[in-house]
Design an enzyme around this catalytic site. Structure first.
Site, PDB file in Angstrom:
ATOM      1  N   ASP A  13     -23.145 -52.557  63.079  1.00 27.33           N
ATOM      2  CA  ASP A  13     -23.640 -52.203  64.413  1.00 27.33           C
ATOM      3  C   ASP A  13     -22.523 -52.100  65.450  1.00 27.33           C
ATOM      4  OD1 ASP A  13     -26.265 -52.444  63.333  1.00 27.33           O
ATOM      5  OD2 ASP A  13     -26.153 -54.604  63.650  1.00 27.33           O
ATOM      6  N   LYS A  16     -20.494 -47.281  65.048  1.00 33.43           N
ATOM      7  CA  LYS A  16     -19.833 -46.303  64.156  1.00 33.43           C
ATOM      8  C   LYS A  16     -20.489 -44.941  64.275  1.00 33.43           C
ATOM      9  CE  LYS A  16     -20.633 -48.730  60.475  1.00 33.43           C
ATOM     10  NZ  LYS A  16     -21.152 -49.963  61.092  1.00 33.43           N
ATOM     11  N   GLY A  40     -28.526 -47.717  59.847  1.00 32.62           N
ATOM     12  CA  GLY A  40     -29.279 -46.794  60.696  1.00 32.62           C
ATOM     13  C   GLY A  40     -28.501 -46.445  61.926  1.00 32.62           C
ATOM     14  N   HIS A  41     -28.564 -45.195  62.321  1.00 31.35           N
ATOM     15  CA  HIS A  41     -28.057 -44.873  63.645  1.00 31.35           C
ATOM     16  C   HIS A  41     -29.036 -43.967  64.367  1.00 31.35           C
ATOM     17  CE1 HIS A  41     -25.489 -42.675  60.682  1.00 31.35           C
ATOM     18  NE2 HIS A  41     -26.175 -41.684  61.187  1.00 31.35           N
ATOM     19  N   GLN A 223     -22.784 -50.594  57.560  1.00 31.97           N
ATOM     20  CA  GLN A 223     -22.570 -52.032  57.775  1.00 31.97           C
ATOM     21  C   GLN A 223     -21.128 -52.284  58.251  1.00 31.97           C
ATOM     22  OE1 GLN A 223     -24.231 -51.358  54.399  1.00 31.97           O
ATOM     23  NE2 GLN A 223     -26.005 -51.186  55.699  1.00 31.97           N
TER      24      GLN A 223
HETATM   25  P1  IMP Z   1     -29.518 -56.277  53.261  1.00 31.20           P
HETATM   26  O1  IMP Z   1     -28.383 -55.311  53.333  1.00 31.20           O
HETATM   27  O2  IMP Z   1     -30.824 -55.703  53.727  1.00 31.20           O
HETATM   28  O3  IMP Z   1     -29.626 -56.943  51.920  1.00 31.20           O
HETATM   29  O4  IMP Z   1     -29.199 -57.462  54.306  1.00 31.20           O
HETATM   30  C1  IMP Z   1     -28.121 -58.365  54.112  1.00 31.20           C
HETATM   31  C2  IMP Z   1     -27.463 -58.729  55.435  1.00 31.20           C
HETATM   32  O5  IMP Z   1     -26.816 -57.582  55.959  1.00 31.20           O
HETATM   33  C3  IMP Z   1     -28.453 -59.191  56.508  1.00 31.20           C
HETATM   34  O6  IMP Z   1     -27.799 -60.152  57.312  1.00 31.20           O
HETATM   35  C4  IMP Z   1     -28.690 -57.934  57.320  1.00 31.20           C
HETATM   36  O7  IMP Z   1     -29.093 -58.221  58.645  1.00 31.20           O
HETATM   37  C5  IMP Z   1     -27.306 -57.320  57.271  1.00 31.20           C
HETATM   38  N1  IMP Z   1     -27.304 -55.867  57.443  1.00 31.20           N
HETATM   39  C6  IMP Z   1     -27.636 -54.941  56.534  1.00 31.20           C
HETATM   40  N2  IMP Z   1     -27.489 -53.706  57.038  1.00 31.20           N
HETATM   41  C7  IMP Z   1     -27.045 -53.858  58.290  1.00 31.20           C
HETATM   42  C8  IMP Z   1     -26.648 -52.938  59.318  1.00 31.20           C
HETATM   43  O8  IMP Z   1     -26.677 -51.709  59.169  1.00 31.20           O
HETATM   44  N3  IMP Z   1     -26.216 -53.510  60.470  1.00 31.20           N
HETATM   45  C9  IMP Z   1     -26.122 -54.850  60.655  1.00 31.20           C
HETATM   46  N4  IMP Z   1     -26.470 -55.733  59.733  1.00 31.20           N
HETATM   47  C10 IMP Z   1     -26.914 -55.249  58.556  1.00 31.20           C
END
Ligand code: IMP
Length: 446
Positions: A13, A16, A40-41, A223
């Site tokens: 977040d 990017k 997501g954006h 991420q």
């Molecule tokens: P997962 O990727 O859904 O398995 O989540 C694992 C961790 O990554 C959690 O803490 C989520 O909140 C974090 N996370 C996954 N995708 C994002 C993103 O695009 N932005 C911020 N945090 C993310």
């Protein structure tokens, strides 16, 4: 020609989306190399706001080829929703290519992600519950369904009969959930397959061809560094490798073909989900940053945890990714503050520590050591050059560049494309190695 990786330097977040959108203007090909619909954006097209989770924002440029690489995991339902939405807006999706080898998120992945988070109780990770971890787990366990499997209806039928029977044992016995009906899932995924078929190719070969033709390629990380499965704050991480090295694996290119790595960091820090966060701000100040920065997740709508800029993780991200330069985003969110803290080092068990501890248990015991800088208490949203910035804002940026030992090439002061200061061309400006010949970041020395 330049092949550039853009990655998040914090916990995701970082903004990017805006930076890749800016850089996409000079890219011929944009490649997403890891993650799935957890990312997501938000984009604004024809005054309409909508969210992309899988398709790179380069799709908004009619001649840009957009590639979803083999290191990603694809939820076809979400992807098709994105394709439909873009087409309704008359945005061509003909240039979207999907790797045959990317893995597919299935209904049981989402169910297992949700149920296992509940089962973990206070040990939960705070996932997006989009089935990301279980899809990657199946990839490693070698029970995954790939895009190429979707393309073979007979083979898929057999493979899913077996896999769903196996997953039903887990759903029923471990999580007390009703079993899935194999035929229903198979029929649904065969419909998805036909919709996606025209986009499915050997993307690694496409990227190689583009490199041979000296086209500009942008590798877009999802991420951030601290969410990397190997280099992040395990176990509070995602299940893929957002770091720059992950781009080579997830796109299928050799490291010698990468010219640059650009990091993106917010002027403060945010984190979603569980896990240690040394500079986290509780109370009014944290809420203020959250409000001013509109810190709510694009995918889950969850409120992000907010804190001061952490230069220890910044330095770590520079090192792990071999960053050439940084884009600092959302500087304007700090506009009203009288004083701004920056974490310059940690204290762990009474000792000062300048480097990010690779041991997650030690990281959980870190306390921030702050340097306090004066704020600028005036709006920066209209600044378009470094000269327009208040002196305190400039000092803040210089301080970050010095602490992280990397030049700042871009400063972003709002969501729109024009709310940006390009300090130095991040793609064609001098390389970091040259800038650091004297051990000092050369940029931002105005
Ligand atoms: P997962 O990727 O859904 O398995 O989540 C694992 C961790 O990554 C959690 O803490 C989520 O909140 C974090 N996370 C996954 N995708 C994002 C993103 O695009 N932005 C911020 N945090 C993310």
């Amino acid at each position: 020609m330049a092949n550039v990786i853009v990655i998040g330097a914090q916990w995701g977040d970082e903004g990017k989306g805006k930076i890749t959108d800016l850089l996409s203007a000079s890219a011929d090909v944009v490649v997403r190399y890891q993650g799935g619909v957890n990312a997501g954006h938000t984009i604004v097209v024809q005054n309409q706001t909508f969210k992309l989770h899988l398709i790179p924002s380069g799709i908004l440029y009619p001649d840009t080829e957009c590639i979803i690489g083999c290191g990603t995991v694809i939820d076809p339902q979400v992807l098709i929703g994105e394709l439909d939405r873009l087409e309704q807006l008359n945005i061509s999706t003909r240039n979207l290519l999907i790797s045959e080898n990317a893995h597919v998120t299935m209904p049981y992945h989402r169910l297992i992600d949700q149920a296992s988070e509940e089962r973990r109780g206070s040990y939960k990770i705070g996932t997006t519950k989009r089935g990301i971890g279980p899809t990657y787990a199946d990839k490693s366990e070698r029970t995954g369904i790939r895009v190429l499997d979707l393309m073979d209806s007979q083979g898929l039928r057999q493979q899913l009969q077996w896999t769903i029977a196996y997953k039903n044992v887990i759903l029923e016995k471990l999580y007390n959930l009703p079993p899935l009906a194999p035929e229903q899932v198979i029929d649904q995924y065969l419909v998805y397959a036909e919709r996606l078929r025209p986009h499915v190719v050997d993307t690694s070969l496409k990227i190689y061809d583009a490199i041979q033709k000296r086209r500009n390629i942008l590798f877009e990380g999802a991420q951030g560094t601290l969410l990397d499965l190997d280099h992040g704050t395990y176990p509070y991480v995602t299940s893929s490798n957002p770091v720059a090295g992950g781009a080579c694996v997830g796109a299928g290119v050799g490291p010698t073909m990468i010219d640059r790595v650009i990091g993106v960091a917010k002027a403060y820090t945010t984190r979603v989900g569980e896990g240690p966060f040394p500079t986290e701000l509780d109370g009014e100040l944290g809420e203020k940053l959250c409000d001013r920065g509109a810190e709510f997740g694009t995918t889950t709508g969850r409120q992000r945890r907010c804190g001061w800029f952490d230069a220890v993780i910044g330095r770590y991200a520079v090192r792990i990714n071999g960053m050439d330069c940084l884009a600092i985003t959302k500087l304007d969110v700090l506009d009203e503050l009288a004083e701004i803290n920056v974490c310059v080092a940690y204290e762990i068990d009474g000792l000062r520590c300048e480097d990010f501890p690779s041991n997650a248990r030690r990281f959980a015991r870190c306390r921030p050591i702050y340097k306090t800088l004066p704020g600028w208490q005036q709006s920066t949203v209209h600044c378009r050059s470094l000269e327009d910035l208040p002196q305190e804002a400039l000092n803040y940026l210089k301080f970050l560049a010095e602490l992280m030992k990397v030049p700042i090439a871009i400063v972003s002061l709002g969501a729109s494309r024009d709310q940006t200061i390009i300090v130095e061309d991040p793609i064609h400006g001098p390389k970091r190695a040259l800038l650091h010949a004297n051990g000092k970041p050369a940029s931002l020395e105005v």
